[in-house]
Design an enzyme around this catalytic site. Structure first.
Site, mmCIF file in Angstrom:
data_model
loop_
_atom_site.group_PDB
_atom_site.id
_atom_site.type_symbol
_atom_site.label_atom_id
_atom_site.label_comp_id
_atom_site.label_asym_id
_atom_site.label_seq_id
_atom_site.Cartn_x
_atom_site.Cartn_y
_atom_site.Cartn_z
ATOM 1 N N LYS A 100 0.834 -1.205 0.000
ATOM 2 C CA LYS A 100 0.000 0.000 0.000
ATOM 3 C C LYS A 100 0.866 1.252 0.000
ATOM 4 O O LYS A 100 0.597 2.213 -0.736
ATOM 5 C CB LYS A 100 -0.946 -0.010 1.213
ATOM 6 N N GLN A 109 -4.521 -1.594 9.633
ATOM 7 C CA GLN A 109 -4.480 -2.909 9.001
ATOM 8 C C GLN A 109 -5.084 -3.952 9.946
ATOM 9 O O GLN A 109 -4.772 -3.990 11.129
ATOM 10 C CB GLN A 109 -3.028 -3.265 8.637
ATOM 11 N N ASP A 152 -10.847 2.939 4.272
ATOM 12 C CA ASP A 152 -11.232 1.522 4.139
ATOM 13 C C ASP A 152 -12.750 1.370 4.048
ATOM 14 O O ASP A 152 -13.252 0.302 3.708
ATOM 15 C CB ASP A 152 -10.753 0.732 5.371
HETATM 16 N N1 GUN Z 1 -7.094 -6.894 6.168
HETATM 17 C C1 GUN Z 1 -7.528 -7.625 5.119
HETATM 18 N N2 GUN Z 1 -8.090 -6.838 4.191
HETATM 19 C C2 GUN Z 1 -8.002 -5.581 4.664
HETATM 20 C C3 GUN Z 1 -8.401 -4.311 4.148
HETATM 21 O O1 GUN Z 1 -8.975 -4.168 3.060
HETATM 22 N N3 GUN Z 1 -8.122 -3.251 4.932
HETATM 23 C C4 GUN Z 1 -7.517 -3.368 6.125
HETATM 24 N N4 GUN Z 1 -7.303 -2.266 6.832
HETATM 25 N N5 GUN Z 1 -7.140 -4.515 6.640
HETATM 26 C C5 GUN Z 1 -7.379 -5.619 5.902
#
Ligand code: GUN
Length: 283
Positions: free
Chosen positions: A52, A96, A119
Site C-alpha cells: 500500500k 491494518q 477503508d
Molecule cells: N485486512 C484484510 N483486508 C483488509 C483491508 O482491506 N483493509 C484493512 N485495513 N485490513 C485488511
C-alpha cells in the site's frame, strides 16, 4: 474457455489516471496523505502494508506508516488515531486488520473519523452505503464492481451469489450488487447445500478464505466468477477460493489469483484517499 479478467491491467490504468489527478491537486496546493497503522508482526499484514505504501508513492500520495508493538494498549492506538484525525495533511487513516486479540476492532474502527475512513469500515460509511448515499466504500468490493463495470458485464437483474459474509468483503459486496439491481444471495458456513446455491449464480463471488473450495461443478455454465481468496498453500504458492483450472472451463469470465481482485483493492484505496483529500479540502 473463460475470459480471464485482468485486474492487474485495470488497476494499472486506474493508477495512471489517479496520478494525473494527484498532479492536478498538487497544483492547487493539496498533497493527499495516507496514514497506515500496523500493529504487531503479522507477516501477511506487513506485506500488504508495504504494498500500500509503495502504491501511494507511485501516484504521489504521501504515505506514513505507524508501527505499533503487538502488546500496545488499545487506548494508545486510539489516541494515535485521534491525533491523526486532527492532522490536516493526513486525509486517510487505515488500520491494518486483523488486530491482536486484546484489542476491540469495533472500538478502533469507530475511532477513525468517517471522513478519513478510506477503508470504508466505519459504521457511518457502511450505513450510508446500505441506504445508497455517497460514502467511502470498502476497497475490495469497490474494486470488484469496477472490474465488472469495466468488462461491460451486466449486473441488473442477474442473480449474484456472494459466498462469505465478512464486514470487509461479503456484506458490502452484497450491498453494492443490490444497489446495481442484482438479485443477491449471501451464503456462509451454515448455508445448506452450498453448491446447489452457487450453481444458480450468474455472478459468483467467492470470499471465504478456503483454497480451491469452489469446484467446477459448483458453477453454472457461462457464469462470471470473481475470486477474492488469497490463500497461501504449503508449497508457498497462492491459490484463490476457486479451483481455477476447473472453473475456467465452465465460467464465461473469471478473475485469476494473483492478478485479479488484489491489485484492484489497492487501486481503490488510492482512489478513496484522493477522494477524501478532495472532500476535506472543499469543506
Ligand atoms: N485486512 C484484510 N483486508 C483488509 C483491508 O482491506 N483493509 C484493512 N485495513 N485490513 C485488511
Amino acid at each position: 474457455m473463460a475470459k480471464i479478467i485482468d485486474g492487474k491491467a485495470l488497476a494499472s490504468k486506474i493508477r495512471q489516471e489517479l496520478k494525473t489527478e494527484v498532479d492536478k491537486l498538487k497544483t492547487n496546493g493539496i498533497k493527499p496523505g495516507l496514514a497506515v497503522i500496523l500493529v504487531g508482526n503479522n507477516p501477511a499484514s506487513k506485506v500488504y502494508v508495504n504494498a500500500k505504501g509503495k502504491a501511494c508513492e507511485e501516484v504521489g500520495i504521501n504515505s506514513l506508516q505507524h508501527n505499533l508493538p503487538e502488546n500496545v494498549e488499545q487506548k494508545e492506538l486510539i489516541s494515535l488515531i485521534q491525533r491523526l484525525n486532527n492532522t490536516p495533511d493526513v486525509h486517510g487513516i487505515l488500520v491494518q486488520l486483523p488486530l491482536p486479540a486484546h484489542i476491540d476492532e469495533e472500538n478502533v474502527l469507530e475511532a477513525i473519523s468517517p471522513y478519513k475512513d478510506v477503508d470504508g469500515f466505519h459504521p457511518f460509511n457502511i450505513g450510508r452505503l446500505a441506504i445508497g448515499k455517497p460514502a467511502l466504500q470498502p476497497c475490495t468490493p469497490f474494486g470488484i464492481m469496477k472490474l465488472l463495470e469495466s468488462e461491460g458485464l451486466e449486473i441488473s437483474g442477474k442473480h449474484a451469489v456472494v459466498v462469505g459474509r465478512s464486514n470487509i468483503v461479503g456484506k458490502p459486496a452484497a450491498i453494492m450488487l443490490l444497489e446495481r439491481h442484482a438479485t443477491v444471495t449471501i451464503c456462509h458456513s451454515r448455508t445448506k447445500n452450498l453448491s446447489d446455491v452457487t450453481r444458480q449464480a450468474d455472478i459468483l463471488i467467492a470470499a471465504v478464505g478456503r483454497p480451491k473450495m469452489v469446484k467446477g461443478d459448483w458453477i453454472k455454465k457461462g457464469a462470471i466468477v470473481i475470486d477474492v481468496g488469497v490463500n497461501r498453500l504449503e508449497n508457498g504458492s497462492l491459490a484463490g477460493d476457486v479451483d481455477f483450472e476447473e472453473a475456467k472451463q465452465i465460467a464465461s469470465a473469471i478473475t485469476p489469483v494473483p492478478g485479479g481482485v488484489g491489485p484492484m483493492t489497492i487501486a481503490m484505496l488510492l482512489n478513496n484517499t484522493i477522494e477524501a483529500a478532495k472532500r476535506q479540502s472543499s469543506r
